[in-house]
Design a protein around this motif. Structure first.
Motif, PDB file in Angstrom:
ATOM      1  N   MET A   6       0.235   4.443  -2.265  1.00 22.65           N
ATOM      2  CA  MET A   6       0.097   5.739  -1.912  1.00 22.65           C
ATOM      3  C   MET A   6       1.107   6.891  -2.864  1.00 22.65           C
ATOM      4  O   MET A   6       0.816   7.946  -2.912  1.00 22.65           O
ATOM      5  CB  MET A   6       0.403   5.945  -0.433  1.00 22.65           C
ATOM      6  N   SER A   8       0.809  -1.262   0.101  1.00 19.99           N
ATOM      7  CA  SER A   8       0.088   0.130  -0.112  1.00 19.99           C
ATOM      8  C   SER A   8       0.972   1.260   0.091  1.00 19.99           C
ATOM      9  O   SER A   8       0.649   2.205  -0.460  1.00 19.99           O
ATOM     10  CB  SER A   8      -1.008   0.039   1.194  1.00 19.99           C
ATOM     11  N   ASP A   9       2.187   1.347   0.583  1.00 18.40           N
ATOM     12  CA  ASP A   9       3.157   2.269   0.361  1.00 18.40           C
ATOM     13  C   ASP A   9       3.366   2.761  -1.046  1.00 18.40           C
ATOM     14  O   ASP A   9       3.073   3.827  -1.296  1.00 18.40           O
ATOM     15  CB  ASP A   9       4.304   2.020   1.043  1.00 18.40           C
ATOM     16  N   SER A  10       3.325   1.654  -2.035  1.00 17.95           N
ATOM     17  CA  SER A  10       3.644   2.103  -3.396  1.00 17.95           C
ATOM     18  C   SER A  10       2.289   2.618  -4.026  1.00 17.95           C
ATOM     19  O   SER A  10       2.432   3.584  -4.695  1.00 17.95           O
ATOM     20  CB  SER A  10       4.105   0.814  -3.955  1.00 17.95           C
TER      21      SER A  10
END
Lengths: 208, 208
Positions: free
Chosen positions: A199, A195-197
DNA sequence: TTTTCTTTGTCAATCCTTTGACAATGTTGA
DNA sequence: TCAACATTGTCAAAGGATTGACAAAGAAAA
């Protein structure tokens, strides 16, 4: 092997070189100059030469690099010249997706089994791989070599499972749980935060 | 919003701040100093302050940062203050895993539908989400807003599908196919190469 | 209130990474 | 075999990122 400290930035680029070179080999390309490669990969030729030279001179002046040889050398740097035994903890969709990756075996990466806490998942099989109950994990670890454990379990369970694995000799962790795993220094943890990617993408959609 | 160029390195760290802060809020932490946060995240306090100050002063001298407020501010920077409509192309294990992420909706990230070429996958449903045939994609795009397309399809199919999506107005691409997608400059592509990250792990297992 | 303490925001110094340039070296063709 | 050419390996310069330091500002305590 080499003794200088290799920066993280360089290590991150190696698999990408590998991808482009493998693609080229499949297209029948036998030799490649840093210049040509740099144009395809959208990086500077200087960076490619600098990166490769950290590990030794694989090229030849006036000729360039032999694709086959370079794949072999980078593979060896990345440890793909030796085989790795891998288990997947968590046989949900993500665990099954990773266990199903076809290309891993070409690289000496062998998924040996999956483990899951939910009985429904322990019945069926993925790609012919056994799916065991979590209860069977300690015994499995006593009887089988495991180089890398892939964690696709909720973060609440991740640390305890990782410690069990560590205590039974596992040192490589590919962690997809939503926390940064902290283990003793001789364990190697690669935290993947998908999910970091995502975002980063929403950031760019908003700002650019 | 802000006008200075923000480096990629900073953008990558923002989601990580978000994770730690959200975790703290769940534990009831109301205020936090850069010093405390830096100890938990294993980075320098200076870096945290420097990063946050690129976007404006969210802290208060002598007090620190208000956790709730900081989550809100970083969320806004990351574009999570607006909602995003997302579709998943490829309803295999990986596509279903991503479509099933529970926390996306808290962040305004709404998976609206999956698409798959294989009839067997178009029958069932994932989390109540519709799974359509690929043939239905152009019509869907004409009738529905799509901010981000998630590509979990083989690399041989990825470029053609991405171009269809682009031509129908999609500008955000979260690409899991094993190639670096190249699209016009106004498209934002986040390439995720899972096996690259596994190879970084095998590198470290070999060398450290 | 006033003083002391805490902690930010920010600047400059340091450290790390990338790039450009070119001598050295081997390749290719005549 | 030799001359012209191509391309690496490597060094130093330029560019970016991170860190340390501290004045300024507000919080907390007296």
């Amino acid at each position: 092997m080499e003794n200088r400290a290799i920066s993280q930035a360089v290590i991150k680029r190696l698999p990408r070189y590998m991808r482009y070179l493998t693609e080229m080999r499949a297209r029948g390309v036998v030799r490649i100059s840093s210049q040509e490669l740099s144009e395809q990969m959208k990086v500077t030729a200087s960076q490619i030469r600098q990166d490769l030279n950290l590990f030794g001179g694989f090229g030849q002046q006036g000729y360039g690099y032999n694709v086959e040889n370079l794949i072999h050398e980078i593979g060896s740097i990345l440890g793909l010249d030796q085989s790795h035994d891998i288990i997947v903890i968590g046989a949900g969709n993500l665990g099954r997706a990773l266990a199903g990756y076809a290309n891993f075996e070409n690289r000496g990466l062998y998924i040996r089994a999956l483990f899951d806490i939910a009985p429904e998942n322990t019945v069926s099989q993925v790609r012919g791989l056994p799916v065991y109950s979590m209860d069977a994990l300690p015994e499995y670890l006593r009887n089988n070599r495991v180089d890398i454990a892939v964690l696709t379990i909720p973060k609440t369970a991740a640390l305890a499972v990782a410690q069990t694995l560590y205590n039974n000799g596992v040192r490589g962790f590919w962690n997809f749980a939503h926390l940064d795993l902290e283990l003793p220094a001789d364990a190697y943890v690669e935290n993947v935060h998908l999910s970091d990617s995502l975002m980063q993408l929403t950031y760019r959609l908003k700002h650019q």
